[in-house]
Design an enzyme around this catalytic site. Structure first.
Site, PDB file in Angstrom:
ATOM      1  N   ASP A 113     -17.050  -7.839 -25.093  1.00 32.10           N
ATOM      2  CA  ASP A 113     -17.644  -8.506 -26.241  1.00 32.10           C
ATOM      3  C   ASP A 113     -16.638  -8.830 -27.140  1.00 32.10           C
ATOM      4  O   ASP A 113     -16.976  -9.591 -27.943  1.00 32.10           O
ATOM      5  CB  ASP A 113     -18.630  -7.229 -26.671  1.00 32.10           C
ATOM      6  CG  ASP A 113     -19.191  -7.519 -27.725  1.00 32.10           C
ATOM      7  OD1 ASP A 113     -20.245  -8.329 -27.866  1.00 32.10           O
ATOM      8  OD2 ASP A 113     -18.968  -7.249 -29.018  1.00 32.10           O
TER       9      ASP A 113
ATOM     10  N   SER B  31     -24.762  -8.114 -26.428  1.00 30.58           N
ATOM     11  CA  SER B  31     -23.763  -7.746 -27.244  1.00 30.58           C
ATOM     12  C   SER B  31     -23.993  -6.146 -27.909  1.00 30.58           C
ATOM     13  O   SER B  31     -22.888  -5.390 -27.837  1.00 30.58           O
ATOM     14  CB  SER B  31     -23.295  -8.609 -28.509  1.00 30.58           C
ATOM     15  OG  SER B  31     -22.651  -8.031 -29.396  1.00 30.58           O
TER      16      SER B  31
ATOM     17  N   LYS C 212     -22.418  -2.296 -26.371  1.00 23.62           N
ATOM     18  CA  LYS C 212     -21.818  -1.133 -26.775  1.00 23.62           C
ATOM     19  C   LYS C 212     -22.375  -0.043 -27.020  1.00 23.62           C
ATOM     20  O   LYS C 212     -21.782   1.095 -26.770  1.00 23.62           O
ATOM     21  CB  LYS C 212     -21.369  -1.861 -28.245  1.00 23.62           C
ATOM     22  CG  LYS C 212     -20.169  -2.966 -28.140  1.00 23.62           C
ATOM     23  CD  LYS C 212     -20.114  -3.444 -29.419  1.00 23.62           C
ATOM     24  CE  LYS C 212     -21.108  -4.584 -30.094  1.00 23.62           C
ATOM     25  NZ  LYS C 212     -20.755  -5.496 -30.918  1.00 23.62           N
TER      26      LYS C 212
ATOM     27  N   HIS D  34     -28.456   2.418 -34.364  1.00 26.12           N
ATOM     28  CA  HIS D  34     -27.769   1.077 -34.719  1.00 26.12           C
ATOM     29  C   HIS D  34     -28.282   0.368 -35.510  1.00 26.12           C
ATOM     30  O   HIS D  34     -29.559  -0.004 -35.309  1.00 26.12           O
ATOM     31  CB  HIS D  34     -27.340   0.606 -33.410  1.00 26.12           C
ATOM     32  CG  HIS D  34     -26.403  -0.837 -33.548  1.00 26.12           C
ATOM     33  ND1 HIS D  34     -25.024  -0.731 -33.997  1.00 26.12           N
ATOM     34  CD2 HIS D  34     -26.886  -1.959 -33.500  1.00 26.12           C
ATOM     35  CE1 HIS D  34     -24.584  -1.998 -33.962  1.00 26.12           C
ATOM     36  NE2 HIS D  34     -25.750  -3.014 -33.743  1.00 26.12           N
TER      37      HIS D  34
ATOM     38  N   ARG E  23     -17.804 -16.648 -29.839  1.00 34.01           N
ATOM     39  CA  ARG E  23     -19.237 -17.143 -30.235  1.00 34.01           C
ATOM     40  C   ARG E  23     -19.018 -17.475 -31.654  1.00 34.01           C
ATOM     41  O   ARG E  23     -19.565 -18.398 -32.075  1.00 34.01           O
ATOM     42  CB  ARG E  23     -19.876 -16.118 -30.057  1.00 34.01           C
ATOM     43  CG  ARG E  23     -20.735 -15.886 -28.634  1.00 34.01           C
ATOM     44  CD  ARG E  23     -21.481 -14.582 -28.454  1.00 34.01           C
ATOM     45  NE  ARG E  23     -22.505 -14.338 -29.320  1.00 34.01           N
ATOM     46  CZ  ARG E  23     -23.085 -13.434 -29.773  1.00 34.01           C
ATOM     47  NH1 ARG E  23     -22.638 -12.232 -29.522  1.00 34.01           N
ATOM     48  NH2 ARG E  23     -24.233 -13.454 -30.453  1.00 34.01           N
TER      49      ARG E  23
HETATM   50  N1  URA Z   1     -24.213  -7.400 -33.738  1.00 32.61           N
HETATM   51  C1  URA Z   1     -23.310  -7.458 -32.598  1.00 32.61           C
HETATM   52  O1  URA Z   1     -22.750  -6.438 -32.291  1.00 32.61           O
HETATM   53  N2  URA Z   1     -23.311  -8.460 -31.804  1.00 32.61           N
HETATM   54  C2  URA Z   1     -23.980  -9.614 -32.191  1.00 32.61           C
HETATM   55  O2  URA Z   1     -23.882 -10.548 -31.357  1.00 32.61           O
HETATM   56  C3  URA Z   1     -24.673  -9.571 -33.334  1.00 32.61           C
HETATM   57  C4  URA Z   1     -24.729  -8.379 -34.281  1.00 32.61           C
END
Ligand code: URA
Length: 431
Positions: free
Chosen positions: A161, A183, A187, A82, A168
């Site tokens: 999220d 976050s 995932k 990621h 946010r």
């Molecule tokens: N990428 C994400 O998936 N979440 C965040 O809070 C910042 C970057």
């Protein structure tokens, strides 16, 4: 339990319990906790932080707010990577088939880009026919049959999220390391991977502007991964510079292909070898970085990596004939920027390149904008290459007439010198 007491605890810098964090996530996801109370708690977290254990509880609660994937029945090692988002970042497109060709299984969910950072899905969508909206059973079938699939983010995965991120975004609570870490990790963990490499981009073109912050985020994500029994490593990589020679969509796919064919010779190639060897070692397929790098070189040189790329794209409906067509990338407008100075080039601002690429049409300013797959920038010269007066530095492409003012934006973000510059593609590796 009352949410107001939980907010008050965080305002007084107290540590929240697992039950309190679960109460917040469950309540906010199912709508019993309203936005204004969730915002207050997120702001208290942004201001007063969370320790590693609280952040792991938050990650776990978010991860279980929706469906999770489980690949154990396959009896294979599931690898994932990621990136926190960068300019010219086509790493997944080249690296995932390499990992798959080496025997790992890649079951990846990717997102779209917004603003100056491109998303893997947009790049893949530039290949006619590529289908990333698959059902759960189609996703499983692709992974079982081909050991690789890259699909769109499933709506049922980590709904907490989705809701929290949207809040946010409008409450100045994006820039909180525990909130970013939970976050991203919720995932990644929900997709059921065993070995995860997190590429934390660092520099003016990235979320994390300085190394200290990037390390903090990296260390926290490793702590969360360990607490939840996953193998995880972090690479902090340079985002002062765009990655490789291309920024855009089709144009980045073409650079990924060049790298898979062994023709990569920029920092992008180094990132592929560096990140790839880290994942291969995490998965136990090599004992040393040297050995891992040799394995990557082998699947590139014997064509297995490129063949795996073709198998994957074709399995997801993409038209692989386009890769043999020299006119696949066929922008109507082209603008070459020539140098009126000489010396070793240094690009000082990745973000300027990202913004110019977006203005050419390669990215979205607003969520609903369409992408021009032909648009982008080719860096005829990258940092530390010698430039003579009159040499072409960069070429801009678009399907619409190109605003000459964009030339100045790029020229203002570079410099030349007599000596080479010290530029590292990878700043640090954390395990
Ligand atoms: N990428 C994400 O998936 N979440 C965040 O809070 C910042 C970057």
């Amino acid at each position: 339990m009352r949410i107001i007491d939980i907010i008050d605890k965080k305002v007084h810098k107290e540590v929240l319990t697992k039950e309190e964090i679960n109460f917040f996530i469950t309540g906010y996801t199912n709508g019993t906790i309203p936005d204004y109370q969730a915002s207050a708690l997120l702001m208290a977290i942004r201001l007063n932080g969370m320790n590693d254990v609280e952040t792991a509880y938050l990650t776990e609660a978010m991860m279980y707010s929706g469906d999770t994937l489980d690949w154990k029945y396959l009896g294979k090692t599931i690898a994932d990577k990621h990136s926190t988002g960068g300019i010219g970042d086509k790493v997944s497109i080249a690296l995932c088939p390499i990992l798959s060709a080496l025997g790992l299984t890649v079951a990846k969910m990717s997102g779209r880009g917004l603003g100056h950072t491109g998303g893997t899905l947009d790049k893949l969508e530039s290949i006619k026919g590529y289908n990333f909206s698959v059902t759960d059973s189609e996703f499983r079938e692709l992974v079982e049959k081909h050991n690789i699939a890259i699909v769109g983010q499933n709506e049922k995965l980590v709904p907490a999220d989705k809701k929290i991120y949207a809040l946010r975004d409008v409450t100045a609570t994006v820039e909180s390391i525990p909130l970013i870490a939970s976050s991203i990790m919720s995932k990644k963990l929900a997709t059921g991977s065993d070995c995860i490499l997190l590429d934390v981009k660092c520099g003016n073109g990235a979320f994390m502007k300085d190394l200290e912050q990037a390390k903090k985020l990296g260390e926290l994500m490793i702590a969360i991964g360990k607490q939840l029994n996953r193998k995880i490593a972090v690479e902090i990589t340079n985002m002062e510079q765009p990655l490789g020679r291309t920024i855009g969509n089709k144009i980045e796919v073409l650079e990924a292909i060049d790298t898979l064919k062994g023709r990569g010779q920029t920092d992008f190639n180094e990132i592929i070898y560096s990140s790839g060897s880290t994942i291969i070692m995490l998965a136990g397929l090599a004992n040393s970085e040297k050995d891992a790098r040799l394995k990557i070189k082998e699947v590139i040189e014997n064509g297995k990596a490129y063949n795996k790329f073709l198998e994957w794209i074709s399995a997801q409906g993409g038209d692989i004939k386009v890769f043999d067509d020299p006119k696949w990338l066929n922008p109507q407008y082209k603008y070459e920027i020539k140098s009126n100075a000489e010396g070793y080039l240094k690009i000082n601002s990745a973000i300027s390149f990202g913004l110019v690429a977006m203005k050419l049409g390669a990215g979205r300013e607003k969520k609903e904008d369409n992408i021009d797959f032909e648009a982008g920038i080719y860096l005829n010269k990258v940092s530390n290459e010698y430039v003579n007066k009159g040499d072409v530095l960069f070429t801009m492409y678009s399907s619409k007439p190109i605003d000459v003012k964009l030339e100045k934006e790029l020229l203002d973000s570079i410099e030349f010198s007599k000596e080479k510059h010290n530029i590292k593609p990878v700043f640090a590796k954390l395990y």
